[in-house]
Design an enzyme around this catalytic site. Structure first.
Site, mmCIF file in Angstrom:
data_model
loop_
_atom_site.group_PDB
_atom_site.id
_atom_site.type_symbol
_atom_site.label_atom_id
_atom_site.label_comp_id
_atom_site.label_asym_id
_atom_site.label_seq_id
_atom_site.Cartn_x
_atom_site.Cartn_y
_atom_site.Cartn_z
ATOM 1 N N ASP A 1 16.024 -38.817 -4.332
ATOM 2 C CA ASP A 1 15.806 -40.194 -4.116
ATOM 3 C C ASP A 1 14.153 -40.520 -4.122
ATOM 4 O O ASP A 1 13.503 -39.601 -3.730
ATOM 5 C CB ASP A 1 16.634 -41.038 -2.857
ATOM 6 C CG ASP A 1 16.358 -42.275 -2.838
ATOM 7 O OD1 ASP A 1 16.377 -43.195 -3.934
ATOM 8 O OD2 ASP A 1 16.279 -42.865 -1.724
ATOM 9 N N ASP B 1 12.104 -43.945 -2.220
ATOM 10 C CA ASP B 1 11.694 -44.256 -1.061
ATOM 11 C C ASP B 1 12.682 -43.741 0.163
ATOM 12 O O ASP B 1 13.886 -43.791 0.022
ATOM 13 C CB ASP B 1 12.176 -46.061 -0.922
ATOM 14 C CG ASP B 1 11.303 -46.731 -2.111
ATOM 15 O OD1 ASP B 1 10.119 -46.772 -1.772
ATOM 16 O OD2 ASP B 1 11.781 -47.176 -3.085
#
Length: 268
Positions: free
Chosen positions: A11, A13
């Site tokens: 991922d 953020d």
């Protein structure tokens, strides 16, 4: 049985960056993957930006990620929908990340007899556009949304995201959308295909139990939760499933990855 990890999904953020700053260890993690030519993808449920936009954003934070190594919910949605319709006519509510992805898959974006209404994230939801979406869905168009996140981050705090707006459309139409982004394993499986990777040889790094870790687990990936983003250690007990590994941040994984590449065998 010890799994041999040959590919990584991560991922963005809360894992690699926070707002516009790289998190500790993110650069080292990415550098190791690139120097050792380990296939990887950076994943995001954010459908606002194109991969080129996101690559530039990461570069501003000091992280080198080519756009071909970025996989968004917008790309996953467009790729998923392409074989799902013959006319490729869609009414799209979203920004450049979504409209560009739909265009590249050959879709015509129109409010004239579309087969599909596609909802993505935007910072400027138009009541007129949402009214049109509601009427088209009422008239039989299928309802697809890029991701179920109800809020997104901003410098000022949480803001409404795709899932919250989709709930409003559902309340008006009685129709639930099909979400393509995480935690739907469809997004991850498409990402695996993109880098020609097998689930049993792939690890996923995420900061959310309800999207990243759930999607990874349901896709058969080795899962690594980092506590540098949305999920804190005290939150883990709320869920009936567990990640394979828990780390304070990506720096712990970067160190572990480097040692493994140097031939060290590590315990879980």
């Amino acid at each position: 049985m010890t799994r041999v990890i040959k590919n990584w999904l991560t991922d963005m953020d809360g894992v690699l960056i926070h707002e516009e700053n790289a998190l500790p260890g993110a650069k080292e993690f990415l550098t190791t993957l690139q120097e050792k030519e380990i296939p990887f993808l950076v994943l995001t449920n954010n459908s606002i930006f194109t991969p080129r936009d996101l690559s530039a954003r990461l570069e501003t934070a000091g992280l080198n990620v080519p756009e071909e190594n970025i996989w968004t919910s917008a790309l996953a949605t467009a790729t998923f929908l392409a074989p799902q319709t013959e006319s490729r006519r869609a009414y799209v509510v979203g920004e450049a990340g979504l409209t560009t992805a739909m265009y590249e898959e050959g879709f015509v974006m129109t409010n004239d007899r579309p087969e599909i209404v596609v909802l993505g994230e935007t910072r400027t939801y138009s009541i007129d556009a949402l009214t049109t979406a509601i009427r088209l869905i009422d008239n039989g168009a299928r309802f697809i949304a890029t991701n179920p996140d109800v809020t997104g981050p901003s410098a000022q705090g949480a803001i409404p995201a795709t899932g919250a707006v989709a709930a409003m459309i559902t309340a008006a139409t009685g129709k639930e959308p099909y979400y393509v982004g995480k935690p739907n394993p469809v997004m991850l499986r498409m990402g695996l295909n993109k880098i020609d990777a097998h689930s049993e040889e792939t690890a996923l790094v995420g900061d959310r139990m309800d999207t990243d870790i759930l999607a990874g687990m349901e896709s058969g990936l080795q899962t690594h939760l980092v506590l540098s983003g949305s999920t804190k250690e005290k939150h883990i007990r709320k869920y009936p499933f567990r990640p394979d590994y828990i780390h304070n941040g990506i720096g712990n994984i970067a160190e572990r990855l480097w040692l493994e590449q140097m031939g060290h065998k590590l315990d879980k």
